[in-house]
Design a protein around this motif. Structure first.
Motif, PDB file in Angstrom:
ATOM      1  N   ALA A  28       1.119  -0.771   0.204  1.00 35.09           N
ATOM      2  CA  ALA A  28       0.195   0.048  -0.032  1.00 35.09           C
ATOM      3  C   ALA A  28       0.638   1.024   0.083  1.00 35.09           C
ATOM      4  O   ALA A  28       1.822   1.677   0.756  1.00 35.09           O
ATOM      5  CB  ALA A  28      -1.062  -0.430   0.879  1.00 35.09           C
ATOM      6  N   ASP A  29       0.468   2.035  -0.897  1.00 31.48           N
ATOM      7  CA  ASP A  29       0.974   3.832  -0.732  1.00 31.48           C
ATOM      8  C   ASP A  29       0.528   4.329   0.338  1.00 31.48           C
ATOM      9  O   ASP A  29      -0.006   4.534   1.031  1.00 31.48           O
ATOM     10  CB  ASP A  29       0.834   4.210  -1.993  1.00 31.48           C
ATOM     11  CG  ASP A  29       1.140   5.739  -1.847  1.00 31.48           C
ATOM     12  OD1 ASP A  29       1.432   6.140  -0.626  1.00 31.48           O
ATOM     13  OD2 ASP A  29       0.648   6.426  -2.365  1.00 31.48           O
ATOM     14  N   ALA A  30       1.831   4.511   1.357  1.00 31.69           N
ATOM     15  CA  ALA A  30       1.790   5.123   2.920  1.00 31.69           C
ATOM     16  C   ALA A  30       1.647   6.628   2.959  1.00 31.69           C
ATOM     17  O   ALA A  30       0.996   6.626   3.847  1.00 31.69           O
ATOM     18  CB  ALA A  30       3.286   4.846   3.585  1.00 31.69           C
ATOM     19  N   THR A  31       1.005   7.311   1.769  1.00 31.25           N
ATOM     20  CA  THR A  31       0.793   8.338   1.412  1.00 31.25           C
ATOM     21  C   THR A  31      -0.865   8.498   1.485  1.00 31.25           C
ATOM     22  O   THR A  31      -1.458   9.664   1.455  1.00 31.25           O
ATOM     23  CB  THR A  31       1.527   9.402   0.732  1.00 31.25           C
ATOM     24  OG1 THR A  31       1.027   8.825  -0.655  1.00 31.25           O
ATOM     25  CG2 THR A  31       3.056   9.393   0.829  1.00 31.25           C
ATOM     26  N   SER A  32      -1.230   7.272   1.329  1.00 27.91           N
ATOM     27  CA  SER A  32      -2.682   7.209   0.854  1.00 27.91           C
ATOM     28  C   SER A  32      -3.648   6.663   2.764  1.00 27.91           C
ATOM     29  O   SER A  32      -2.977   5.421   2.699  1.00 27.91           O
ATOM     30  CB  SER A  32      -3.024   6.291   0.113  1.00 27.91           C
ATOM     31  OG  SER A  32      -4.423   6.359  -0.515  1.00 27.91           O
ATOM     32  N   ILE A  33      -4.414   7.270   2.993  1.00 25.04           N
ATOM     33  CA  ILE A  33      -5.007   7.261   4.189  1.00 25.04           C
ATOM     34  C   ILE A  33      -6.221   5.242   3.615  1.00 25.04           C
ATOM     35  O   ILE A  33      -5.885   4.453   4.368  1.00 25.04           O
ATOM     36  CB  ILE A  33      -6.075   8.105   4.791  1.00 25.04           C
ATOM     37  CG1 ILE A  33      -5.115   9.209   5.079  1.00 25.04           C
ATOM     38  CG2 ILE A  33      -6.471   7.128   6.360  1.00 25.04           C
ATOM     39  CD1 ILE A  33      -6.122  10.874   5.483  1.00 25.04           C
ATOM     40  N   ILE A  34      -6.438   6.390   3.013  1.00 27.92           N
ATOM     41  CA  ILE A  34      -7.350   4.534   2.386  1.00 27.92           C
ATOM     42  C   ILE A  34      -6.471   3.509   2.108  1.00 27.92           C
ATOM     43  O   ILE A  34      -6.213   2.724   1.986  1.00 27.92           O
ATOM     44  CB  ILE A  34      -7.955   5.081   0.918  1.00 27.92           C
ATOM     45  CG1 ILE A  34      -9.398   5.966   1.275  1.00 27.92           C
ATOM     46  CG2 ILE A  34      -8.879   3.747   0.373  1.00 27.92           C
ATOM     47  CD1 ILE A  34      -9.886   6.221   2.078  1.00 27.92           C
ATOM     48  N   ASP A  35      -5.496   3.451   1.156  1.00 30.85           N
ATOM     49  CA  ASP A  35      -4.302   2.319   1.238  1.00 30.85           C
ATOM     50  C   ASP A  35      -3.926   1.682   1.953  1.00 30.85           C
ATOM     51  O   ASP A  35      -4.246   1.101   2.251  1.00 30.85           O
ATOM     52  CB  ASP A  35      -3.349   3.240   0.481  1.00 30.85           C
ATOM     53  CG  ASP A  35      -3.896   2.918  -1.164  1.00 30.85           C
ATOM     54  OD1 ASP A  35      -4.973   2.670  -1.920  1.00 30.85           O
ATOM     55  OD2 ASP A  35      -2.971   2.906  -2.047  1.00 30.85           O
ATOM     56  N   ILE A  36      -3.788   2.603   3.434  1.00 30.08           N
ATOM     57  CA  ILE A  36      -3.319   2.384   5.101  1.00 30.08           C
ATOM     58  C   ILE A  36      -4.151   0.892   5.275  1.00 30.08           C
ATOM     59  O   ILE A  36      -4.267   0.276   6.043  1.00 30.08           O
ATOM     60  CB  ILE A  36      -3.063   3.214   5.140  1.00 30.08           C
ATOM     61  CG1 ILE A  36      -1.271   3.816   5.164  1.00 30.08           C
ATOM     62  CG2 ILE A  36      -2.746   2.735   6.863  1.00 30.08           C
ATOM     63  CD1 ILE A  36      -1.017   5.192   5.368  1.00 30.08           C
ATOM     64  N   LEU A  37      -5.820   1.837   4.802  1.00 35.94           N
ATOM     65  CA  LEU A  37      -6.718   1.181   6.029  1.00 35.94           C
ATOM     66  C   LEU A  37      -6.912   0.063   4.706  1.00 35.94           C
ATOM     67  O   LEU A  37      -7.596  -0.717   5.814  1.00 35.94           O
ATOM     68  CB  LEU A  37      -7.599   2.333   6.560  1.00 35.94           C
ATOM     69  CG  LEU A  37      -7.814   3.634   6.883  1.00 35.94           C
ATOM     70  CD1 LEU A  37      -8.938   4.564   6.966  1.00 35.94           C
ATOM     71  CD2 LEU A  37      -7.474   2.701   8.404  1.00 35.94           C
ATOM     72  N   THR A  38      -6.796   0.421   3.948  1.00 38.83           N
ATOM     73  CA  THR A  38      -7.592  -1.158   3.252  1.00 38.83           C
ATOM     74  C   THR A  38      -6.732  -2.300   3.216  1.00 38.83           C
ATOM     75  O   THR A  38      -6.735  -3.316   3.205  1.00 38.83           O
ATOM     76  CB  THR A  38      -7.440  -0.892   1.203  1.00 38.83           C
ATOM     77  OG1 THR A  38      -6.023  -0.517   1.062  1.00 38.83           O
ATOM     78  CG2 THR A  38      -8.536   0.039   1.465  1.00 38.83           C
TER      79      THR A  38
END
Length: 92
Positions: free
Chosen positions: A49-59
């Protein structure tokens, strides 16, 4: 063409918070990752997951006890890697 000899680095940790990585810590991780020169990734069970993206982190669905690897593309981003490591290890 300029060739970079800077090597990516990574570090593994375990989520300590009983709540896992939820919205607030995800936002703090994304904010820290945004300060990096290169790409920053969180990896769990082979999923990246891209660590700059909250959504990516949550997924990634990182519950308490999940093992997470933090990867930075540029070794000069070690302070960012270390900060994210601390955020994941916090037991809030």
């Amino acid at each position: 063409m300029k060739v970079s000899h800077i090597k990516a680095i990574s570090r593994k940790t375990t989520v300590k918070s009983q709540l896992g990585i939820h919205a607030r810590p995800a936002a703090m991780i994304a904010k820290a990752a945004a300060e990096a020169v290169g790409e920053v990734w969180l990896v769990r069970d082979g999923e990246k997951a891209d660590a700059t993206s909250i959504i990516d982190i949550l997924t990634l669905g990182c519950a308490c006890g999940a093992e997470v690897e933090i990867e930075v593309e540029d070794a000069s981003d070690r302070p960012v890697l270390d900060r994210i490591f601390e955020l994941i290890e916090e037991d809030e």
